[in-house]
Design an enzyme around this catalytic site. Structure first.
Site, PDB file in Angstrom:
ATOM      1  N   THR B 145       0.840  -1.200   0.000  1.00 43.41           N
ATOM      2  CA  THR B 145       0.000   0.000   0.000  1.00 43.41           C
ATOM      3  C   THR B 145       0.869   1.241   0.000  1.00 43.41           C
ATOM      4  OG1 THR B 145      -1.513   1.408   1.238  1.00 43.41           O
ATOM      5  CG2 THR B 145      -0.306  -0.193   2.531  1.00 43.41           C
ATOM      6  N   ASP B 147      -0.204   3.887   1.055  1.00 39.89           N
ATOM      7  CA  ASP B 147      -0.623   4.620   2.255  1.00 39.89           C
ATOM      8  C   ASP B 147       0.261   4.329   3.462  1.00 39.89           C
ATOM      9  OD1 ASP B 147      -2.689   5.759   0.858  1.00 39.89           O
ATOM     10  OD2 ASP B 147      -4.147   4.228   1.431  1.00 39.89           O
ATOM     11  N   GLY B 193      -4.100   9.768   0.596  1.00 37.29           N
ATOM     12  CA  GLY B 193      -4.038   9.434   2.014  1.00 37.29           C
ATOM     13  C   GLY B 193      -5.340   9.831   2.664  1.00 37.29           C
ATOM     14  N   ARG B 194      -6.261   8.887   2.720  1.00 36.12           N
ATOM     15  CA  ARG B 194      -7.589   9.201   3.234  1.00 36.12           C
ATOM     16  C   ARG B 194      -7.566   9.378   4.750  1.00 36.12           C
ATOM     17  NH1 ARG B 194     -11.009  11.921   0.466  1.00 36.12           N
ATOM     18  NH2 ARG B 194     -13.124  11.598   1.143  1.00 36.12           N
ATOM     19  N   GLN B 301       0.340   8.784  -8.456  1.00 37.82           N
ATOM     20  CA  GLN B 301       1.072   8.555  -7.210  1.00 37.82           C
ATOM     21  C   GLN B 301       1.301   7.074  -6.916  1.00 37.82           C
ATOM     22  OE1 GLN B 301      -0.426  11.603  -3.972  1.00 37.82           O
ATOM     23  NE2 GLN B 301      -1.885  11.505  -5.643  1.00 37.82           N
ATOM     24  N   ARG B 302       0.394   6.240  -7.358  1.00 39.65           N
ATOM     25  CA  ARG B 302       0.579   4.818  -7.073  1.00 39.65           C
ATOM     26  C   ARG B 302       1.027   4.043  -8.307  1.00 39.65           C
ATOM     27  NH1 ARG B 302      -5.910   3.991  -6.286  1.00 39.65           N
ATOM     28  NH2 ARG B 302      -6.375   3.463  -8.435  1.00 39.65           N
TER      29      ARG B 302
END
Lengths: 424, 424
Positions: B145, B147, B193-194, B301-302
């Site tokens: 992830t 994140d 980034g939730r 970003q990912r």
């Protein structure tokens, strides 16, 4: 060595950067420095004007002849305008007279202006004024712009690297879109390009197989039609289950109004705080009831030096170096151009009068846009493909590109900030 | 060779990818394939389930044991989920029983789930069900992830590459901002980034000298205060003449409501069609009267495999390979972890029970956030710096990274698209 050039003119040189930077703009500075040191060091000192033509007016100059090798090397791949840039347009005659005085005061006989259409206009005015006032001076323009909209040159240094970065981003986020089934499978990427669609068009380089992203391209050269846009997005989405759209920030409708005017309202009268991408996102979400993801790479498009096109980087150096040769050969009032060779891909340099370039925008030829107006043709791809070739392996420090900053810039910065008149 | 492992269990293996991809997720697949071929080829065939656990349920599998070397190599640096991924959560008991049947039908004894918190929950449920139903099966989780929010592991594969890409973008667009004097000299970058601010925090890696971008960071771990935010932006802008802000998409106010709720209205009641970045842009423009530029890199970003962190890429392979070792040693119900060595930087692997990871989010420790709540501490930088180290030179084709696609995915795609239930 000087024998190969025209009449010797002793005096100093100045480089000015102007307008929005590119990822390779500083390698043009390197080209000028290299040429100056090789062929003109006996003439005088090469200076850089800090923050554009203002640096000349205010006598904020740094000595580029004294640059150490390490900084010189790093400059060749550092993004941003290493000398500082400014969207500042000289308008009054007095400004130009004052500028000429500043050249005289420093015995500047060579001026190299690295910029786009606006900057070539300024360069041309300086060239004419110097001639009128009988001050012998050689003014040469060095092209740069990610917009690729300067005429008489095959393409512009800066475009290839922006194109490579944008196409890579579309390729990567296109694979992401393709391989993840989720609830928002429409992506709209807003690309830079206020009046010309060159950069948006370059997104098509990402597509290598049928059905791969990008699926739809919208360029400012084609009047934007809301209904047609919605139909096209729906069709792709129905067929594939997802859709990747790339659109120029400067899209206009058939009456010539910007689809997103930047006023906080779009041309449909809705309040929009985002940009063009958000306007289109709103359109799709309201009409199709599908969640849309909007990408806006902003200034990263003109600063993406971590993934340079080697061809672009080398050509940026080439045009800088050639500017020195032209000046030393006695020329003035010219901009260096890139001329594509017939066979395979290679470019040599040429030149064009500054006044033929000044304030002229070269748009995408309509024959390179597909008949439906939402894609590019094979001829465009053939034109653009060589421009993104090759990589440059950057030295890194702690995992990030090891960029440099020229001495003197920071000190001057606070003074310049905030005083700057915006460009007309 | 099999002697080093636990009791031999004959049967096939299956890899499942789940949730949002990362730039290195496919190198974890490579790690599993490599481990399987080296240590478990005698046990059976290794399959990939297409589009997550659905591929298993619907018997859409591809044979990964038969992958050619060229595709295998390219897989190691290809972004997106090569097997296809899905935000799909099994909820009903029948779904799990059906899933177990599909394992039995194919004699699947080894399940490797590459995913985040949600996926580890699914993996854990499969592990427990198989045990309850006395079907011998080994289920191992492989973390991924961007994140970086999985607990019990020093960090998550995928984070380093996203951090490197984000920091590079902030470094480059920060230099652009610094060197060009123009009318909009405030940049707001919205980072993914939730609920956790790890990626936003990584933007700070771009800052190498005093006053360099980013100037202000806003993380979801710190309640967002509108007045304080405006004061802080104003102060930086007054001091320097420009400001670079990075903010997590998942910022919440002190009552725990998202600053941008995604509903088309922000928490201040204004209609917003953009995202969090546009909400903040609106705030600044309305209150300071300065034009703001908003960057939203979205899924890039990912998916930014063109600028991988070598450390990240290698660790992604490592955790995949280690999953095979754990399974062959007789383990089940574990997720592989990364354990940082004390001296210099190196990571070995460890493991943790799936049920301790499932649905748990690791947020940024508050001691790694500056007292003012708008920056990170030196301890965080020390933690993050090694994770972005090293580059991977990707093979290119016509100037773009030469990514690959697994056979079979496209054929299945149209059927899977649109049928997918979104995750709960």
């Amino acid at each position: 060595m000087e024998g190969v050039f025209g009449l010797k003119l002793s005096g100093n040189g100045v480089i000015v950067q102007s307008g929005g930077p590119t990822a390779v703009i500083n390698n043009s500075i390197c080209g000028v420095i290299w040429g100056w040191q090789k062929w003109a060091a006996g003439n005088g000192t090469l200076y850089g004007a800090l923050y554009g033509i203002r640096g000349m007016l205010e006598d904020n100059l740094i000595n580029l002849s004294a640059l150490d090798q390490r900084t010189f090397n790093a400059l060749g791949y550092t993004p941003g305008a290493a000398l500082g840039s400014c969207r500042y347009k000289l308008t009054a005659d007095e400004d130009y007279m004052e500028l000429l005085q500043s050249f005289k005061k420093r015995n500047v006989r060579y001026l190299f202006v690295v910029g786009g259409n606006d900057s070539m206009d300024t360069a041309d005015k300086v060239h004419r004024l110097a001639r009128r006032e009988k001050y012998e001076m050689r003014v040469i323009g060095v092209p740069k712009t990610i917009d690729n909209d300067l005429p008489f040159t095959d393409h512009c240094p800066g475009y290839g690297s922006a194109a490579k970065y944008l196409a890579t981003t579309v390729l990567e986020s296109g694979i992401d879109l393709e391989t993840l089934i989720t609830s928002n499978r429409i992506v709209i990427l807003e690309a830079m390009g206020r009046n010309a669609g060159w950069l948006t068009a370059a997104a098509a380089l990402a597509r290598r197989g049928r059905g791969e992203a990008p699926h739809l391209l919208y360029l400012p050269e084609v009047p934007f039609n809301r209904e047609q846009f919605l139909e096209e997005v729906e069709e792709v989405y129905r067929d594939r289950g997802y859709a990747y759209v790339v659109a120029s920030e400067g899209l206009k409708d058939s009456s010539g109004r910007y689809v997103f005017a930047g006023s906080g309202k779009d041309s449909f009268g809705h309040a929009r705080l985002g940009g063009l991408g958000d306007t289109l996102k709103g359109l799709v979400e309201e009409n199709m009831g599908v969640k849309v993801r909007c990408l806006n790479l902003g200034t990263a498009q003109r600063a993406s030096a971590h993934y340079l096109s080697r061809v672009d980087n080398e050509e940026a150096f080439l045009v800088g170096r050639q500017a020195v040769r032209l000046a030393l050969s006695g020329h003035s009032g010219l901009m260096v151009t890139l001329v594509r060779e017939e066979t395979d891909y290679a470019c040599r340099t040429g030149s064009i009068e500054l006044d033929r370039v000044a304030n002229v925008e070269k748009k995408m030829p309509l024959e390179w846009i597909s008949p439906a107006g939402n894609d590019v043709t094979a001829a465009f791809l053939e034109y653009a493909r060589p421009l993104i070739r090759g990589e440059v392996a950057l030295p890194t420090r702690e995992g990030l590109p090891d960029y440099t900053r020229l001495p003197g810039l920071a000190r001057y910065r606070s003074r310049a900030a905030g005083e700057c008149r915006p460009a007309v």
